[in-house]
Design a protein around this motif. Structure first.
Motif, PDB file in Angstrom:
ATOM      1  N   ALA A 170       0.808  -1.220   0.000  1.00 26.61           N
ATOM      2  CA  ALA A 170       0.000   0.000   0.000  1.00 26.61           C
ATOM      3  C   ALA A 170       0.840   1.270   0.000  1.00 26.61           C
ATOM      4  O   ALA A 170       0.421   2.303  -0.512  1.00 26.61           O
ATOM      5  CB  ALA A 170      -0.946   0.001   1.196  1.00 26.61           C
ATOM      6  N   ALA A 171       2.025   1.230   0.591  1.00 23.95           N
ATOM      7  CA  ALA A 171       2.857   2.427   0.688  1.00 23.95           C
ATOM      8  C   ALA A 171       3.713   2.671  -0.554  1.00 23.95           C
ATOM      9  O   ALA A 171       4.402   3.692  -0.633  1.00 23.95           O
ATOM     10  CB  ALA A 171       3.751   2.346   1.926  1.00 23.95           C
ATOM     11  N   ASP A 172       3.677   1.762  -1.527  1.00 24.44           N
ATOM     12  CA  ASP A 172       4.515   1.908  -2.719  1.00 24.44           C
ATOM     13  C   ASP A 172       4.031   3.072  -3.579  1.00 24.44           C
ATOM     14  O   ASP A 172       2.869   3.096  -4.012  1.00 24.44           O
ATOM     15  CB  ASP A 172       4.501   0.620  -3.543  1.00 24.44           C
ATOM     16  N   GLU A 173       4.922   4.009  -3.862  1.00 21.89           N
ATOM     17  CA  GLU A 173       4.551   5.171  -4.670  1.00 21.89           C
ATOM     18  C   GLU A 173       4.604   4.898  -6.165  1.00 21.89           C
ATOM     19  O   GLU A 173       4.073   5.682  -6.958  1.00 21.89           O
ATOM     20  CB  GLU A 173       5.469   6.342  -4.341  1.00 21.89           C
ATOM     21  N   LEU A 174       5.268   3.813  -6.562  1.00 20.04           N
ATOM     22  CA  LEU A 174       5.396   3.464  -7.973  1.00 20.04           C
ATOM     23  C   LEU A 174       5.017   2.002  -8.165  1.00 20.04           C
ATOM     24  O   LEU A 174       5.171   1.192  -7.248  1.00 20.04           O
ATOM     25  CB  LEU A 174       6.829   3.701  -8.456  1.00 20.04           C
ATOM     26  N   PRO A 175       4.533   1.629  -9.348  1.00 26.10           N
ATOM     27  CA  PRO A 175       4.178   0.232  -9.606  1.00 26.10           C
ATOM     28  C   PRO A 175       5.415  -0.646  -9.680  1.00 26.10           C
ATOM     29  O   PRO A 175       6.537  -0.152  -9.858  1.00 26.10           O
ATOM     30  CB  PRO A 175       3.467   0.301 -10.962  1.00 26.10           C
ATOM     31  N   PRO A 176       5.248  -1.963  -9.555  1.00 26.32           N
ATOM     32  CA  PRO A 176       6.392  -2.879  -9.654  1.00 26.32           C
ATOM     33  C   PRO A 176       7.103  -2.724 -10.994  1.00 26.32           C
ATOM     34  O   PRO A 176       6.472  -2.533 -12.036  1.00 26.32           O
ATOM     35  CB  PRO A 176       5.746  -4.267  -9.531  1.00 26.32           C
ATOM     36  N   ALA A 177       8.430  -2.828 -10.968  1.00 26.78           N
ATOM     37  CA  ALA A 177       9.230  -2.672 -12.193  1.00 26.78           C
ATOM     38  C   ALA A 177       9.375  -4.003 -12.903  1.00 26.78           C
ATOM     39  O   ALA A 177      10.482  -4.527 -13.054  1.00 26.78           O
ATOM     40  CB  ALA A 177      10.595  -2.084 -11.848  1.00 26.78           C
TER      41      ALA A 177
END
Length: 322
Positions: A170-177
């Protein structure tokens, strides 16, 4: 001028639990809103008007020698002295990967907004999933689920977002690379307030195998207009930083210029990959952005990016009190 933001404290541990519980409480209402939005914008099955494998009837045509007799429509053939085949419309089932930003900066709403940026992003993502499944497509949550075409996709995704894996990301500011499969598509919805180079790198990573995508920047109206004047204190929702200004209006033009440069950088990163980019404000109905998305997805993909507004600041959203 005073504006009050609704924020979620940042940090590991208890914050993760609180955020997950808060999201779980709100998701039933958000799911209802998503279904209502999808119903108002329903664009139907992605038929291509050519023969092939699909669910929708297209036409009857005369049977041709050498074809399998299993294709004959005996009921239609009984009406006259010819033998007919029932052809179905070709429907290209595609996979669309969805990602909705749920980081702390998304839990911002000024008095001018209809919803927090997070709630609006979730409604747009869930409504798009509902639309796509109704149209015969497959959808997946990037990093959280496999592609599905189930009618209860909104409930499935709501459960995934509020579950342990959803809370963890939830805290991730960017999607998975992670490079997406070729010929698939992505819909990424967030405020994109991270460093522009980091955003561009993530988009390039997702598009590396040839996937197309659509990026939506959700913003609060005060982030677009900077309507502050007089003594104002800005609080970073991602940390303890605060900024006090005696004459906030004097920074308006500088802020808007920085905003435009940041958004232009993200729009250019999308253009380089053949992706689209648009801005959606939370004082506008969700159906406006959803209608545009439905058109893009029905047309089959990207092309040039449309900016749709000025741009995004390079820090966290601010709660202004004054």
């Amino acid at each position: 001028m005073a504006q009050q933001a609704r924020t979620t404290p940042s940090g590991p541990g208890p914050h993760t639990t609180r955020a997950a519980l808060d999201l779980a409480r709100r998701l039933p209402d958000l799911a209802v809103s998503a279904r209502e939005a999808a119903s108002s914008v329903m664009h139907g099955v992605h038929g291509r008007r050519r023969s092939g494998v699909g669910e929708a009837f297209w036409q009857f045509r005369p049977f041709t020698a050498g074809e399998s007799v299993a294709r004959i429509d005996w009921r239609r053939s009984a009406r006259d002295d010819r033998t007919y085949v029932r052809e179905r419309e070709w429907e290209a089932a595609q996979t669309v990967w969805l990602w909705m930003d749920r980081s702390p900066s998304m839990d911002f709403a000024s008095d001018l907004a209809r919803a927090t940026k997070r709630d609006r992003a979730l409604v747009l993502g869930l409504a798009t999933a509902d639309l796509l499944v109704r149209g015969g497509e497959r959808v997946a949550l990037l990093g959280l689920s496999r592609p599905v075409a189930a009618r209860n996709v909104v409930d499935r995704f709501a459960e995934a977002l509020s579950g342990p894996d959803g809370a963890r990301t939830a805290a991730d500011e960017l999607p998975p690379a992670e490079p997406l499969p070729a010929r698939s598509r992505a819909l990424l919805v967030g405020d994109w307030l991270s460093d522009a180079e980091a955003v561009a790198g993530r988009i390039a990573a997702l598009a590396a195998a040839g996937a197309l995508g659509h990026v939506i920047a959700v913003c609060d109206p005060v982030e677009e207009t900077f309507p502050f004047a007089g003594h104002v204190e800005f609080a970073d929702t991602d940390g303890p930083a605060r900024l006090r200004l005696g004459q906030a209006a004097s920074l308006r033009q500088t802020y808007l210029a920085k905003l435009a440069v940041h958004r232009d950088s993200i729009a250019e990163a999308c253009r380089r990959q053949g992706w689209t980019f648009a801005v959606h404000r939370t004082d506008r109905p969700a159906t406006e952005a959803l209608l545009r998305l439905a058109t893009l997805l029905a047309d089959g993909g990207g092309s040039a990016a449309a900016t749709g507004g000025s741009a995004a600041a390079t820090g966290g959203s601010a709660a202004a009190t004054g």
